[in-house]
Write a protein that holds these residues in place. Structure first.
Motif, PDB file in Angstrom:
ATOM      1  N   ASP A 110       0.841  -1.196   0.000  1.00 36.29           N
ATOM      2  CA  ASP A 110       0.000   0.000   0.000  1.00 36.29           C
ATOM      3  C   ASP A 110       0.876   1.246   0.000  1.00 36.29           C
ATOM      4  OD1 ASP A 110      -2.317  -1.543   0.076  1.00 36.29           O
ATOM      5  OD2 ASP A 110      -2.385  -1.549   2.262  1.00 36.29           O
ATOM      6  N   TRP A 185      -1.200 -12.732   3.259  1.00 30.61           N
ATOM      7  CA  TRP A 185      -1.881 -12.842   4.546  1.00 30.61           C
ATOM      8  C   TRP A 185      -1.627 -14.191   5.209  1.00 30.61           C
ATOM      9  CZ3 TRP A 185      -4.728  -9.667   7.765  1.00 30.61           C
ATOM     10  CH2 TRP A 185      -4.895  -8.355   7.318  1.00 30.61           C
ATOM     11  N   VAL A 228      -9.403  -9.983  10.640  1.00 31.11           N
ATOM     12  CA  VAL A 228      -9.194  -8.715   9.925  1.00 31.11           C
ATOM     13  C   VAL A 228      -9.012  -8.979   8.436  1.00 31.11           C
ATOM     14  CG1 VAL A 228      -7.621  -6.765   9.609  1.00 31.11           C
ATOM     15  CG2 VAL A 228      -8.264  -7.489  11.910  1.00 31.11           C
ATOM     16  N   LEU A 232     -11.465  -7.784   5.244  1.00 31.65           N
ATOM     17  CA  LEU A 232     -10.955  -6.988   4.123  1.00 31.65           C
ATOM     18  C   LEU A 232     -11.089  -7.716   2.789  1.00 31.65           C
ATOM     19  CD1 LEU A 232      -7.737  -5.572   5.836  1.00 31.65           C
ATOM     20  CD2 LEU A 232      -9.791  -4.285   5.218  1.00 31.65           C
ATOM     21  N   LEU A 281      -5.513  -1.987  10.627  1.00 33.43           N
ATOM     22  CA  LEU A 281      -6.447  -2.515   9.642  1.00 33.43           C
ATOM     23  C   LEU A 281      -7.751  -2.960  10.303  1.00 33.43           C
ATOM     24  CD1 LEU A 281      -3.926  -4.538   7.445  1.00 33.43           C
ATOM     25  CD2 LEU A 281      -5.057  -2.390   6.847  1.00 33.43           C
ATOM     26  N   LYS A 284      -9.957   0.049  10.493  1.00 30.53           N
ATOM     27  CA  LYS A 284     -10.555   0.343   9.185  1.00 30.53           C
ATOM     28  C   LYS A 284     -11.685  -0.609   8.836  1.00 30.53           C
ATOM     29  CE  LYS A 284      -6.437   2.402   7.063  1.00 30.53           C
ATOM     30  NZ  LYS A 284      -5.435   2.290   5.974  1.00 30.53           N
ATOM     31  N   SER A 285     -11.544  -1.874   9.251  1.00 30.07           N
ATOM     32  CA  SER A 285     -12.533  -2.886   8.860  1.00 30.07           C
ATOM     33  C   SER A 285     -13.579  -3.152   9.932  1.00 30.07           C
ATOM     34  CB  SER A 285     -11.818  -4.195   8.509  1.00 30.07           C
ATOM     35  OG  SER A 285     -11.058  -4.663   9.609  1.00 30.07           O
TER      36      SER A 285
END
Length: 309
Positions: A110, A185, A228, A232, A281, A284-285
């Motif tokens: 990212d 991941w 997480v 996502l 994260l 955010k999620s």
């Protein structure tokens, strides 16, 4: 194929050294005593199992801006240097350049996309046990040397095929994977669990997995990471944390993490991008991550390293 290796430590020095040994045009970016040793004596990859690789002369610089456009940029700096490294290599990134990070974590790409654009970045996961043993020398432990690569849209593009061919020619067990995000991941889940537990508890994995309380701690860290990732949109199985716990039972009892070693040396820690990455994260999620938050909180005062206090 012209390759720029940004960060010539254990990971960058190993993969770049292998590629240079196979005959590819590799330029290393290094600094300090490691840079001077590489300028004077080249690069050595020591391996008791496979034998040593000696490169008496290598192309090395401390200024990537002097290199010019390349086919592949390999990013192998510590995670806190990712943004700076991305800006430093901009002049080498052309319309068909592949920018491949073999760093830890899932946030790295990212950062690279923000600086270099979506099209430049391909995904990659490296598996190798290496470190700088002394300036100009990379020590590899064991024979594991894998690289999993792929475009984020799953296409087998000419640049990925060319990179695969180069890695295989260099003696790396490489393959193109159709879902590189899931592959990242998968490694991240175990890495976060291993680094969080061994660093906070300050012990290797053996006693951690054998004690009921610390075993549950390890599992909870990985379960949060999987939750997480799934939130996502990463295609991880719901029980993937349990799968990684079984994997933890199979590794040597004295296995620990590089972050644990960094803590003991008083070096900077990558906790902000490992357990801290799960926390960020998770926010955010909308997934709670209290166990990873505790790990980050426990280690935050050590994160800058003793030398910087």
């Amino acid at each position: 194929m012209k390759i720029l290796v940004m960060g010539s430590g254990g990971v960058g020095g190993f993969y770049g050294g292998r590629l240079a040994h196979a005959g590819f045009d590799v330029t290393f970016v290094a600094r300090g005593a490691h840079l001077e040793a590489m300028r004077e004596r080249g690069l050595v990859i020591e391996n008791e199992v496979q034998g040593d690789i000696r490169l008496p002369r290598v192309k090395v610089t401390d200024d990537p801006a002097t290199v010019g456009p390349v086919d592949v940029v390999l990013i192998a700096v510590k995670l806190w240097d990712t943004e700076t490294a991305a800006r430093a290599v901009k002049a080498s990134v052309g319309p068909n350049t592949a920018v491949l990070s073999l760093q830890n974590g899932v946030i790295k790409d990212d950062i690279l996309r923000t600086e270099l654009g979506d099209a430049a970045v391909i995904g990659g996961v490296g598996y190798v046990a290496t470190r700088i043993s002394r300036p100009g020398v990379i020590l590899q432990t064991g024979a594991l040397q894998r690289a999993l690569i792929g475009e984020y849209d799953g296409r087998r593009t000419p640049r990925v095929e060319a990179l695969l061919e180069a890695l295989v020619r260099a003696g790396i067990q490489a393959e193109i994977v159709p879902d590189i995000r899931r592959t990242l991941w998968e490694k991240y889940t175990f890495l976060v669990g291993l680094s969080a537990t061994t660093t906070t508890i300050r012990m290797p994995i053996g006693p951690i997995r054998s004690n009921l309380q610390t075993r549950a701690f390890l599992l909870e860290i990985m379960k949060e990471t999987v939750a997480v990732g799934r939130a996502l949109g990463v295609a991880l199985p719901e029980n993937y944390a349990e799968d990684r716990l079984r994997f933890a039972d199979s590794v040597p009892a004295d296995m620990t993490s590089s972050m644990h070693h960094d803590l003991e040396r008083g070096s900077r820690l990558e906790v902000e991008w490992l357990s801290g990455g799960v926390v960020q994260l998770g926010v955010k999620s909308g997934v709670p991550t209290p166990t990873n938050r505790a790990v980050w909180d426990i280690l935050v005062l050590h994160a800058q390293g003793r030398r910087e206090h």
